[in-house]
Design a protein around this motif. Structure first.
Motif, PDB file in Angstrom:
ATOM      1  N   ASN A  83       0.897  -1.069   0.003  1.00 47.29           N
ATOM      2  CA  ASN A  83      -0.095   0.114   0.038  1.00 47.29           C
ATOM      3  C   ASN A  83       0.971   1.255  -0.159  1.00 47.29           C
ATOM      4  O   ASN A  83       1.538   1.583   0.776  1.00 47.29           O
ATOM      5  CB  ASN A  83      -0.959  -0.059   1.275  1.00 47.29           C
ATOM      6  CG  ASN A  83      -1.852   1.091   1.324  1.00 47.29           C
ATOM      7  OD1 ASN A  83      -1.585   2.100   0.531  1.00 47.29           O
ATOM      8  ND2 ASN A  83      -2.756   1.183   2.401  1.00 47.29           N
ATOM      9  N   PRO A  84       0.849   2.163  -1.110  1.00 50.83           N
ATOM     10  CA  PRO A  84       1.817   3.059  -1.353  1.00 50.83           C
ATOM     11  C   PRO A  84       1.522   4.088  -0.032  1.00 50.83           C
ATOM     12  O   PRO A  84       2.697   4.827   0.383  1.00 50.83           O
ATOM     13  CB  PRO A  84       1.452   3.888  -2.446  1.00 50.83           C
ATOM     14  CG  PRO A  84       0.557   2.972  -3.165  1.00 50.83           C
ATOM     15  CD  PRO A  84      -0.055   1.905  -2.246  1.00 50.83           C
ATOM     16  N   LYS A  85       0.153   3.976   0.491  1.00 50.58           N
ATOM     17  CA  LYS A  85      -0.045   5.060   1.678  1.00 50.58           C
ATOM     18  C   LYS A  85       0.829   4.751   2.638  1.00 50.58           C
ATOM     19  O   LYS A  85       1.528   5.505   3.591  1.00 50.58           O
ATOM     20  CB  LYS A  85      -1.493   4.953   1.993  1.00 50.58           C
ATOM     21  CG  LYS A  85      -2.489   5.690   0.941  1.00 50.58           C
ATOM     22  CD  LYS A  85      -3.319   6.585   1.809  1.00 50.58           C
ATOM     23  CE  LYS A  85      -3.536   8.055   1.276  1.00 50.58           C
ATOM     24  NZ  LYS A  85      -4.029   8.718   1.905  1.00 50.58           N
ATOM     25  N   ALA A  89       4.109   7.043   0.276  1.00 51.06           N
ATOM     26  CA  ALA A  89       4.370   7.701  -1.183  1.00 51.06           C
ATOM     27  C   ALA A  89       3.672   9.230  -1.245  1.00 51.06           C
ATOM     28  O   ALA A  89       4.018   9.655  -2.282  1.00 51.06           O
ATOM     29  CB  ALA A  89       3.849   6.553  -2.097  1.00 51.06           C
ATOM     30  N   CYS A  90       2.873   9.413  -0.675  1.00 46.85           N
ATOM     31  CA  CYS A  90       2.214  10.696  -0.772  1.00 46.85           C
ATOM     32  C   CYS A  90       2.980  11.996  -0.365  1.00 46.85           C
ATOM     33  O   CYS A  90       2.740  13.135  -0.896  1.00 46.85           O
ATOM     34  CB  CYS A  90       0.858  10.669   0.033  1.00 46.85           C
ATOM     35  SG  CYS A  90      -0.110   9.493  -0.575  1.00 46.85           S
ATOM     36  N   LEU A  91       4.007  11.601   0.452  1.00 52.14           N
ATOM     37  CA  LEU A  91       4.724  12.825   0.606  1.00 52.14           C
ATOM     38  C   LEU A  91       5.496  13.127  -0.524  1.00 52.14           C
ATOM     39  O   LEU A  91       5.575  12.627  -1.478  1.00 52.14           O
ATOM     40  CB  LEU A  91       6.178  12.493   1.412  1.00 52.14           C
ATOM     41  CG  LEU A  91       5.472  12.095   3.092  1.00 52.14           C
ATOM     42  CD1 LEU A  91       6.544  11.452   3.832  1.00 52.14           C
ATOM     43  CD2 LEU A  91       5.152  13.210   3.818  1.00 52.14           C
ATOM     44  N   ILE A  95       0.012  14.592   4.843  1.00 52.05           N
ATOM     45  CA  ILE A  95      -1.034  13.345   4.894  1.00 52.05           C
ATOM     46  C   ILE A  95      -1.664  13.274   6.388  1.00 52.05           C
ATOM     47  O   ILE A  95      -0.978  13.509   7.418  1.00 52.05           O
ATOM     48  CB  ILE A  95      -0.280  11.961   4.589  1.00 52.05           C
ATOM     49  CG1 ILE A  95       0.770  12.085   5.221  1.00 52.05           C
ATOM     50  CG2 ILE A  95      -0.305  11.811   3.135  1.00 52.05           C
ATOM     51  CD1 ILE A  95       1.674  10.796   4.824  1.00 52.05           C
ATOM     52  N   TYR A  97      -2.308  10.541   8.023  1.00 53.47           N
ATOM     53  CA  TYR A  97      -2.289   9.235   8.321  1.00 53.47           C
ATOM     54  C   TYR A  97      -0.834   8.835   8.895  1.00 53.47           C
ATOM     55  O   TYR A  97       0.212   9.228   8.488  1.00 53.47           O
ATOM     56  CB  TYR A  97      -2.572   8.219   7.090  1.00 53.47           C
ATOM     57  CG  TYR A  97      -2.550   6.791   7.388  1.00 53.47           C
ATOM     58  CD1 TYR A  97      -3.588   6.336   8.215  1.00 53.47           C
ATOM     59  CD2 TYR A  97      -1.791   5.834   6.650  1.00 53.47           C
ATOM     60  CE1 TYR A  97      -3.393   4.752   8.354  1.00 53.47           C
ATOM     61  CE2 TYR A  97      -1.659   4.572   7.015  1.00 53.47           C
ATOM     62  CZ  TYR A  97      -2.347   3.978   7.614  1.00 53.47           C
ATOM     63  OH  TYR A  97      -2.479   2.738   8.054  1.00 53.47           O
TER      64      TYR A  97
END
Lengths: 463, 322
Positions: A83-85, A89-91, A95, A97
């Motif tokens: 899971n990229p989350k 990966a979103c940085l 985020i 989370y």
């Protein structure tokens, strides 16, 4: 006040507990260092093996399942994450989370390196050792393998084991404490004995002695105590004997004086007898006077040992003066006083006391010499000291009496001595005076042949 | 006498030259006639310019922590930073800073509307959008939802996605009055208007640990959800040509190409963690954030991949007729 043994015991117990605490901490550190390191290495190895299952591309369900299955056979928990989350990966977007890995970790994983961590993990709500390995294809972080192992602190051991651990530590401490106490009691026994002995001594039980069982400090102390006790006992006995002797010595002349004076008072004796009685009274009174004088002198000189003033005197003159005073006495017994003097000797002495020494010794020589015999008086220098030798051909002293000759009231032949007019204190006084002169008194004697008295005192060094 | 005078003049000139030299120091100028793709790198702040064939034209390296840029008209770029107090306007043709605009910290995005010649800056510190004219003069400011970021415009309206909110705000571009509020998913990011189909497409990361796997399509005027594009895995980058929409899925390292109705035409795995996509002439350009590479794709194939500065986050494109 607490006993010394209890203090020592308490001290040892404190040290014991400190040691146990230290060992606990030390073991904990060693545990972390060795056990944790080992676990980490082994986890990395497992992880690297699992990593080989990944052949690139997307992380497939099959791979995730396989990794999951590994959990059935392994001590370590392991799971694959794609899971990229979770992989941050979103940085650089903000985020909402809490991801499994952070930005820096992602960077490290992207470079193909694995990550090891020890510490609290919020995700598992406990301290864990974790190893994270990247599943990368080209530059893509397709997923990770996350291995973790709960870091069981020693304090986190199951309850039963903690109870066993604590009770064995306590038991150990109790057993050690018991033996230490016994040991200390054993060590302290001679000291307690000494304590009792000292108390006995203070109650005037001078015959008290302690048994010497060892050669250590306490043994030496016991020995010293025994010596001290013996000396005190001897001194005490001497004192008693002295008092007994003094009262005895005084009683005889007093009873003479009392008897004869009563006889005169009651007119039991008349004429020539009365005169003889008066003469006897005077003689006995003189004896008492002399005796008390001597006792006084003995007591005084004993108390003022250091007070004697010493100064250079011509030895020959002092000897001559003393001889002169006794010439009449010698003549009465037809005894020749042969004098051979070194005129050059300058002695370091107190003239009056030195004279007293000579008079006493020469008087003794005259007293115990046969009528018509000879007394030799000689002075010389030996080993830079002045030596005065007074030799007679008198009755001599039995060898068994010789060591006691300077003791107070010691008489070789009591009956005869008293008749001779001696108090039994003469040589005692001489011995003390010689000591006060920093000198030495030596008496050599052979029964029936004579006695040689040698006095050695310091003399002025020649300039 | 004249010699002394000449010397004074000379010294004065020298000083002037040094002073002007200092203040005039700028970046490599970008020719007016040069079409380019610019990669805005944010790990090592820089803009790398490439010509349509992928050759590097210039790199502008900054010592300020810029986190984004937008092209304004054809010759200016506005650089802004989330942690910076101000945004800077640079002129491309001379490589020099032209103006500085006070934004306050929290700038999340900047958007330029060509038609109205206005630019907008969203701010997450005070949750506002602010409009500026071309001279950098502040015009209007409006408070929006939580964390306004992605922006698009159409027909006098400005569409703003509130990233940490469940609201998309539709504003009048000139007055910045909020005209409509549509309900959208949280963590939405990336927006593209498809006027031909009267629709607006919105992507996003997904809320919490759940990765978003759809592109949601809304009616451009009513905000009604009119469709869902399933072929997506954390789609956040969009670009549109006359017939196609380009979407980058940063969760699956994928470029998806659809027609304007949302029918997937083809897709390709490209880059590592791609955040941005654009197109120039007949090429699609994708930037991989993790691998720091810019990819040129033609006819469904990666034709060129270029190492760029660290952390390419956005792509700027300028096409000028030759």
């Amino acid at each position: 006040m607490k006993k010394l043994s209890i203090k020592i015991w308490a001290l040892i117990l404190v040290f014991l507990f400190i040691t146990i605490a230290f060992m606990y901490v030390f073991t904990d550190i060693i545990y972390e260092q060795l056990y944790v390191e080992h676990t980490k290495d082994s986890m990395v190895e497992v992880g690297e093996n699992l990593q080989t299952m990944y052949i690139g591309g997307k992380v497939t369900d099959e791979l995730v399942d396989k990794v999951d299955q590994y959990n059935l056979f392994s001590n370590y928990k392991v799971f694959a994450v794609r899971n990229p989350k979770e992989l941050s990966a979103c940085l650089p977007f903000e985020i909402d989370y809490d991801t499994l890995i952070g930005t820096d970790e992602r960077k490290q994983l992207l470079q193909g390196d694995y990550i090891t961590k020890i510490g609290y993990e919020k995700r598992f709500d406990r301290q864990v050792i974790s190893v994270i390995l990247p599943l990368t294809d080209q530059d893509r972080l397709e997923g990770i393998l996350y291995l973790y192992y709960p870091l069981a602190k020693i304090s986190e051991l199951p309850k039963k084991e903690v109870v066993i651990l604590i009770s064995s530590v306590l038991l150990f401490a109790i057993v050690v404490g018991y033996f230490v106490r016994k040991g200390i009691q054993l060590l302290m026994k001679p000291l307690n004995e000494l304590h009792e002995a000292v108390e006995n001594m203070s109650r005037r039980n001078y015959e008290t002695r302690v048994s010497v069982t060892s050669k250590d400090e306490i043994g030496k102390l016991s020995e010293a105590f025994n010596e001290m006790a013996a000396e005190i006992q001897r001194e005490d006995e001497e004192q008693r004997t002295f008092l007994a002797t003094v009262s005895h010595e005084l009683r005889t002349p007093i009873s003479y004086v009392k008897g004869y004076s009563e006889a005169i008072q009651n007119n039991f004796v008349e004429g020539k007898e009365k005169e003889e009685a008066m003469e006897l009274i005077v003689r006995e009174a003189n004896r008492m006077e002399r005796l008390t004088n001597e006792i006084f002198q003995l007591a005084r000189s004993k108390n003022n040992i250091e007070d004697l003033e010493l100064y250079p005197i011509v030895l020959a003159e002092t000897v001559r003066d003393s001889v002169k005073l006794l010439e009449q006495q010698a003549e009465n017994k037809k005894i020749t006083l042969s004098v051979s003097l070194d005129e050059n000797i300058i002695a370091l002495a107190n003239e009056e006391k030195l004279k007293q020494i000579f008079i006493n010794v020469i008087e003794n020589a005259i007293r115990y010499s046969m009528v018509g015999s000879k007394v030799n008086i000689m002075t010389k220098i030996m080993k830079e000291k002045a030596v005065i030798e007074i030799a007679d051909n008198g009755i001599g002293i039995p060898s068994e009496d010789l060591p006691h000759i300077t003791e107070r009231f010691y008489r070789v032949n009591k009956a005869r001595s008293r008749a001779d007019g001696g108090s039994g204190l003469g040589l005692s006084i001489v011995d003390q005076l010689v000591t006060q002169h920093n000198g030495k008194l030596a008496i050599v004697s052979e029964l029936g042949k004579g006695t040689i008295v040698t006095i050695t005192i310091p003399c002025m060094e020649e300039i | 006498m004249t010699i002394v005078k000449d010397r004074k003049v000379f010294i004065l000139l020298a000083i002037l030259m040094v002073l002007t030299g200092c203040s005039e120091k700028g970046f490599t100028p970008i020719n007016h006639h040069q079409s380019f793709v610019g990669a805005v790198n944010i790990v090592e702040p820089a803009v790398s310019f490439y010509d349509p064939s992928g050759d590097k034209i210039a790199t502008w390296k900054f010592d300020k922590a810029y986190t984004g840029a937008v092209l304004i008209q054809k010759d200016q770029i506005l650089m802004y930073g989330h942690e910076l107090n101000e945004a800077d306007l640079y002129q491309l043709s001379n490589g020099k800073k032209k103006a500085t605009i006070e934004t306050g910290v929290g700038a999340t995005n900047a958007y330029y509307d060509e038609k109205n010649q206005l630019f907008f800056i969203t701010n997450s510190a005070n949750n506002t959008v602010t409009s500026y004219d071309l001279n950098g003069k502040k015009l209007n400011q409006t408070k929006l939802g939580n964390y306004p970021m992605s922006m698009a415009s159409h027909d006098g309206k400005l569409y703003v996605v509130n990233y940490k909110d469940t609201v998309l705000s539709v504003l009048n571009m000139k007055t910045l009055e909020v005209e409509q509020e549509w309900e959208i998913d949280k963590s939405s990011n990336g927006i593209v208007v498809v006027p031909e189909k009267n629709s607006i497409w919105i992507g996003g990361h997904g809320e919490g640990s759940q990765p978003n796997q759809t592109v949601d399509i809304y009616d451009l005027h009513t905000g009604k959800n009119i469709g869902v594009l399933e072929a997506a895995f954390m789609p956040i980058g969009f670009a549109k040509s006359d017939h196609e929409v380009y979407i980058v899925n940063h969760g699956s390292n994928e470029l998806v190409v659809t027609n304007l109705s949302g029918k997937v035409l083809w897709h390709i795995e490209v880059g590592a963690n791609p955040f941005s996509v654009t197109y120039i002439r007949d090429q699609i350009v994708v930037a991989g954030y993790d691998d720091s590479k810019v990819y040129f794709i033609r006819n469904g194939k990666i034709e060129k991949e270029i190492e760029t500065n660290k952390g390419p986050f956005q792509l700027l494109v300028r096409e000028v007729g030759t």
